[in-house]
Design an enzyme around this catalytic site. Structure first.
Site, PDB file in Angstrom:
ATOM      1  N   ARG A  59      -8.285 -22.767 -14.163  1.00  0.00           N
ATOM      2  CA  ARG A  59      -8.323 -21.775 -13.083  1.00  0.00           C
ATOM      3  C   ARG A  59      -7.224 -22.051 -12.054  1.00  0.00           C
ATOM      4  O   ARG A  59      -6.664 -21.149 -11.472  1.00  0.00           O
ATOM      5  CB  ARG A  59      -9.694 -21.744 -12.406  1.00  0.00           C
ATOM      6  CG  ARG A  59      -9.851 -20.474 -11.559  1.00  0.00           C
ATOM      7  CD  ARG A  59     -11.151 -20.361 -10.766  1.00  0.00           C
ATOM      8  NE  ARG A  59     -12.323 -20.641 -11.524  1.00  0.00           N
ATOM      9  CZ  ARG A  59     -13.071 -21.749 -11.380  1.00  0.00           C
ATOM     10  NH1 ARG A  59     -12.738 -22.653 -10.473  1.00  0.00           N
ATOM     11  NH2 ARG A  59     -14.124 -21.953 -12.124  1.00  0.00           N
ATOM     12  N   TYR A 112       1.141  -0.600   1.693  1.00  0.00           N
ATOM     13  CA  TYR A 112       0.684  -0.138   0.370  1.00  0.00           C
ATOM     14  C   TYR A 112      -0.775   0.301   0.506  1.00  0.00           C
ATOM     15  O   TYR A 112      -1.568  -0.380   1.163  1.00  0.00           O
ATOM     16  CB  TYR A 112       0.850  -1.280  -0.646  1.00  0.00           C
ATOM     17  CG  TYR A 112       0.092  -1.045  -1.924  1.00  0.00           C
ATOM     18  CD1 TYR A 112       0.256   0.145  -2.642  1.00  0.00           C
ATOM     19  CD2 TYR A 112      -0.803  -1.978  -2.413  1.00  0.00           C
ATOM     20  CE1 TYR A 112      -0.458   0.376  -3.819  1.00  0.00           C
ATOM     21  CE2 TYR A 112      -1.518  -1.765  -3.584  1.00  0.00           C
ATOM     22  CZ  TYR A 112      -1.340  -0.575  -4.272  1.00  0.00           C
ATOM     23  OH  TYR A 112      -2.060  -0.344  -5.417  1.00  0.00           O
ATOM     24  N   ASP A 184       5.463  -9.181   2.595  1.00  0.00           N
ATOM     25  CA  ASP A 184       5.322  -8.699   1.226  1.00  0.00           C
ATOM     26  C   ASP A 184       6.686  -8.127   0.834  1.00  0.00           C
ATOM     27  O   ASP A 184       7.096  -7.075   1.301  1.00  0.00           O
ATOM     28  CB  ASP A 184       4.212  -7.648   1.146  1.00  0.00           C
ATOM     29  CG  ASP A 184       4.016  -7.106  -0.269  1.00  0.00           C
ATOM     30  OD1 ASP A 184       4.940  -7.225  -1.100  1.00  0.00           O
ATOM     31  OD2 ASP A 184       2.940  -6.536  -0.542  1.00  0.00           O
ATOM     32  N   LYS A 209       5.886  -5.738 -10.440  1.00  0.00           N
ATOM     33  CA  LYS A 209       6.992  -4.811 -10.168  1.00  0.00           C
ATOM     34  C   LYS A 209       8.324  -5.409 -10.641  1.00  0.00           C
ATOM     35  O   LYS A 209       8.437  -5.794 -11.768  1.00  0.00           O
ATOM     36  CB  LYS A 209       6.992  -4.448  -8.684  1.00  0.00           C
ATOM     37  CG  LYS A 209       5.595  -4.223  -8.097  1.00  0.00           C
ATOM     38  CD  LYS A 209       4.808  -3.124  -8.803  1.00  0.00           C
ATOM     39  CE  LYS A 209       3.449  -2.948  -8.121  1.00  0.00           C
ATOM     40  NZ  LYS A 209       2.514  -2.170  -8.920  1.00  0.00           N
TER      41      LYS A 209
HETATM   42  C1  4LM Z   1       2.272   1.190  -6.113  1.00  0.00           C
HETATM   43  N1  4LM Z   1       1.829  -1.122  -5.626  1.00  0.00           N
HETATM   44  O1  4LM Z   1       2.805   1.235  -4.990  1.00  0.00           O
HETATM   45  P1  4LM Z   1      -0.682  -5.123  -7.894  1.00  0.00           P
HETATM   46  N2  4LM Z   1       2.189  -5.031  -2.545  1.00  0.00           N
HETATM   47  C2  4LM Z   1       2.968  -3.948  -2.675  1.00  0.00           C
HETATM   48  C3  4LM Z   1       2.717  -3.028  -3.706  1.00  0.00           C
HETATM   49  O2  4LM Z   1       3.523  -1.977  -3.826  1.00  0.00           O
HETATM   50  C4  4LM Z   1       1.625  -3.240  -4.578  1.00  0.00           C
HETATM   51  C5  4LM Z   1       0.839  -4.389  -4.388  1.00  0.00           C
HETATM   52  C6  4LM Z   1       1.154  -5.262  -3.369  1.00  0.00           C
HETATM   53  C7  4LM Z   1       1.554  -0.041  -6.472  1.00  0.00           C
HETATM   54  C8  4LM Z   1       0.673  -0.146  -7.504  1.00  0.00           C
HETATM   55  C9  4LM Z   1       0.105   0.951  -8.289  1.00  0.00           C
HETATM   56  C10 4LM Z   1       4.101  -3.725  -1.725  1.00  0.00           C
HETATM   57  C11 4LM Z   1       1.293  -2.278  -5.608  1.00  0.00           C
HETATM   58  C12 4LM Z   1      -0.326  -4.697  -5.291  1.00  0.00           C
HETATM   59  O3  4LM Z   1      -0.603  -3.692  -8.346  1.00  0.00           O
HETATM   60  O4  4LM Z   1      -2.078  -5.532  -7.582  1.00  0.00           O
HETATM   61  O5  4LM Z   1       0.039  -6.088  -8.790  1.00  0.00           O
HETATM   62  O6  4LM Z   1       0.153  -5.198  -6.508  1.00  0.00           O
HETATM   63  O7  4LM Z   1       2.350   2.141  -6.910  1.00  0.00           O
END
Ligand code: 4LM
Length: 397
Positions: A59, A112, A184, A209
Site C-alpha cells: 500500500r 477543477y 496543482d 494528463k
Molecule cells: C478534467 N481533470 O478537467 P484525476 N487536478 C486538475 C485536473 O484537471 C484534474 C484533477 C486534478 C479532469 C478530469 C476528467 C487540474 C482532472 C483530478 O482525474 O483524478 O486523475 O485528476 O477533465
C-alpha cells in the site's frame, strides 16, 4: 567519460533518473513488481525495515513505484514524492493528511470541478474553514483573516479557464502569514513549469494528463520536502485513503515520462497556432491561451512557464447554443473530458453541469466559468488537420 559537475538535462533525467539496471538483472526498462507484500529473513529484519519506513507492504511501497517517485521529485526539483491512484486521490490525501479541525485553507475561486466540490462541500464538513479568494490579484490575500490558514491552494494554469496565477507573488504573501503553498501544476507538467522554483512548497499533479500523456490510466502525485511526503504517505496513503497507484500504472507513467518534453513542445506549438487562428476568427468572441501575446497574463506566464502548454478556453459570439453546435460539427477532435492526451479533446463545462443537475441539483459551475466557455486540450495530431476540423466546425450555421 562521466563529467561529475554537470547536471544532466531534463530529457536525460526523465529517461534515466533513479534507475540503475545493475540492480534489476541488467534490465534497461524498469521491471514491474507485482506483489502485495514482502518477506523477511527474520522478525528482527522486519522490525528494522518497519522502523526505517521501508517496504513492508505494497500500500505504501513498491520498487517500480519508487523509481517513478524518485524521478518525479527530481524533475520538479523537490526532495520527495508520493504517487497515488488518481489526481483526486492526491488532492484528498494531501488535504486529509495536512489539515485538522479548526484549520483554514485558502483556495483560488476557480478550480477543477471536483476539487471545487471537495473544497466547498466535503472539507467544511470536517470543521475546516475554506476561504475562496480571487488570486488573479495576489493582493487579495492581504484582505483575509489569516487565523489558522495552513495552506494556500491553487492551479496554474487554472482549470478550465487557462487563467495564469503568479506563483511567486502568491507564495510571498502566503509565507508572510505562515501558510504553505500548494500548486496543482497538472495543466503544465514539470517540462513546462516547476512551481517549487518560484516559491511554492508543494506541487500536485494528476498523472492521468500530460505526464502519462496517453489517456490509458489514472494517477496522481505530490512533490514536496521529505518530511511532508513522509507524513502524507504514512498517514494519508497508509490509513486515511489507501489510494495506492498500481505498479502497472507506475510503469506506464515511467514510459510516458520519457517523451514528456518532446510531447509538450509539439502540444504547445499546435496550441499557439490554433489560439492565433481562433483569435482572428469572426465567430470567436474571445480566446484565452497563456502564450498569446495579447493575453494580459503573458508576461507572468513567460516568467514561470517555458511554453504555453496546450490548454485553451474560448467563447463564441453566439454563446452557449453555438458552442454546442460547433462541438457537434467536429469530426477529428473528440468531445470528451480529461486532457493532456495525444488526441485533441474538447468539452463544454456548462452542458455537463446542467446535465448533472438532473441527478444532483446542487451541482454548479465553478466561479469564473461562464456558460459559453469551451475548453480545448490540443493534442499531437498534424496542425493542418486540427485547423481544418475547427474551421469547418466553426463554419456550421
Ligand atoms: C478534467 N481533470 O478537467 P484525476 N487536478 C486538475 C485536473 O484537471 C484534474 C484533477 C486534478 C479532469 C478530469 C476528467 C487540474 C482532472 C483530478 O482525474 O483524478 O486523475 O485528476 O477533465
Amino acid at each position: 567519460m562521466k563529467r561529475p559537475n554537470r547536471k544532466p538535462g531534463f530529457q536525460t533525467r526523465a529517461i534515466h533518473h533513479g534507475f540503475n539496471p545493475a540492480e534489476h538483472h541488467r534490465a534497461v526498462t524498469p521491471p514491474i513488481y507485482m506483489t502485495s507484500t514482502y518477506a523477511f529473513e527474520t522478525v528482527e529484519e522486519a522490525e528494522t525495515i518497519a522502523e526505517q519506513a521501508g517496504a513492508t507492504y505494497a500500500r505504501e511501497h513498491n520498487p517500480t513505484t519508487a523509481i517513478l517517485e524518485a524521478r518525479l521529485a527530481e524533475l520538479e526539483g523537490g526532495e520527495a514524492c508520493v504517487v497515488v491512484a488518481s489526481g483526486m486521490a492526491a488532492v484528498g490525501t494531501l488535504l486529509l493528511s495536512l489539515l485538522s479541525q479548526g484549520d483554514a485553507i485558502v483556495v483560488h475561486a476557480t478550480l477543477y470541478s471536483n476539487t471545487f466540490a471537495l473544497a466547498h462541500e466535503a472539507i467544511p464538513r470536517f470543521g475546516i474553514r475554506v476561504i475562496p479568494v480571487d488570486l488573479s490579484d495576489p493582493a487579495n490575500l492581504d484582505t483575509i483573516d489569516p487565523t489558522g490558514v495552513k495552506l494556500v491552494y491553487f492551479e496554474t494554469p487554472v482549470n478550465p479557464t487557462a487563467e495564469i496565477l503568479d506563483i511567486a507573488a502568491i507564495a510571498a504573501r502566503a509565507h508572510a502569514f505562515g501558510a504553505r503553498v500548494v500548486v496543482d501544476s497538472t495543466f503544465a507538467s514539470p517540462a513546462v513549469q516547476r512551481p517549487l522554483e518560484h516559491g511554492a512548497d508543494m506541487v500536485l499533479h494528476s498523472l492521468t494528463k500530460y505526464i502519462n500523456g496517453h489517456g490509458d490510466l489514472l494517477g496522481g502525485a505530490v512533490i514536496a520536502d521529505a518530511e511532508t511526503i513522509a507524513r502524507i504517505r504514512g498517514t494519508g496513503l497508509r490509513y486515511i485513503t489507501g489510494a495506492t497507484l498500481s505498479p502497472m500504472a507506475a510503469f506506464l507513467v515511467l514510459r510516458g515520462l520519457k517523451t514528456l518534453k518532446l510531447r509538450m513542445d509539439v502540444h504547445a506549438a499546435n496550441a499557439l497556432a490554433i489560439a492565433e487562428m481562433l483569435e482572428a476568427h469572426p465567430k470567436v468572441a474571445w480566446v484565452r491561451y497563456p502564450f498569446l501575446p495579447s493575453n494580459p497574463a503573458f508576461p507572468t506566464a513567460r516568467r514561470q512557464m517555458s511554453n504555453g502548454s496546450a490548454m485553451l478556453s474560448l467563447g463564441l459570439t453566439e454563446g452557449f447554443e453555438a458552442a454546442r453546435r460547433m462541438m457537434d460539427g467536429l469530426t477529428l477532435i473528440s468531445r470528451a473530458v480529461s486532457l493532456g492526451d495525444a488526441e485533441s479533446l474538447i468539452m463544454h463545462p456548462a452542458s455537463l453541469t446542467y446535465a448533472r443537475r438532473r441527478t444532483k441539483p446542487e451541482a454548479r459551475l465553478a466561479t469564473g466559468v461562464t456558460e459559453d466557455l469551451i475548453r480545448l486540450s490540443v493534442g499531437l495530431e498534424d496542425l493542418d488537420d486540427l485547423l481544418d476540423d475547427l474551421q469547418s466546425a466553426l463554419a456550421t450555421p
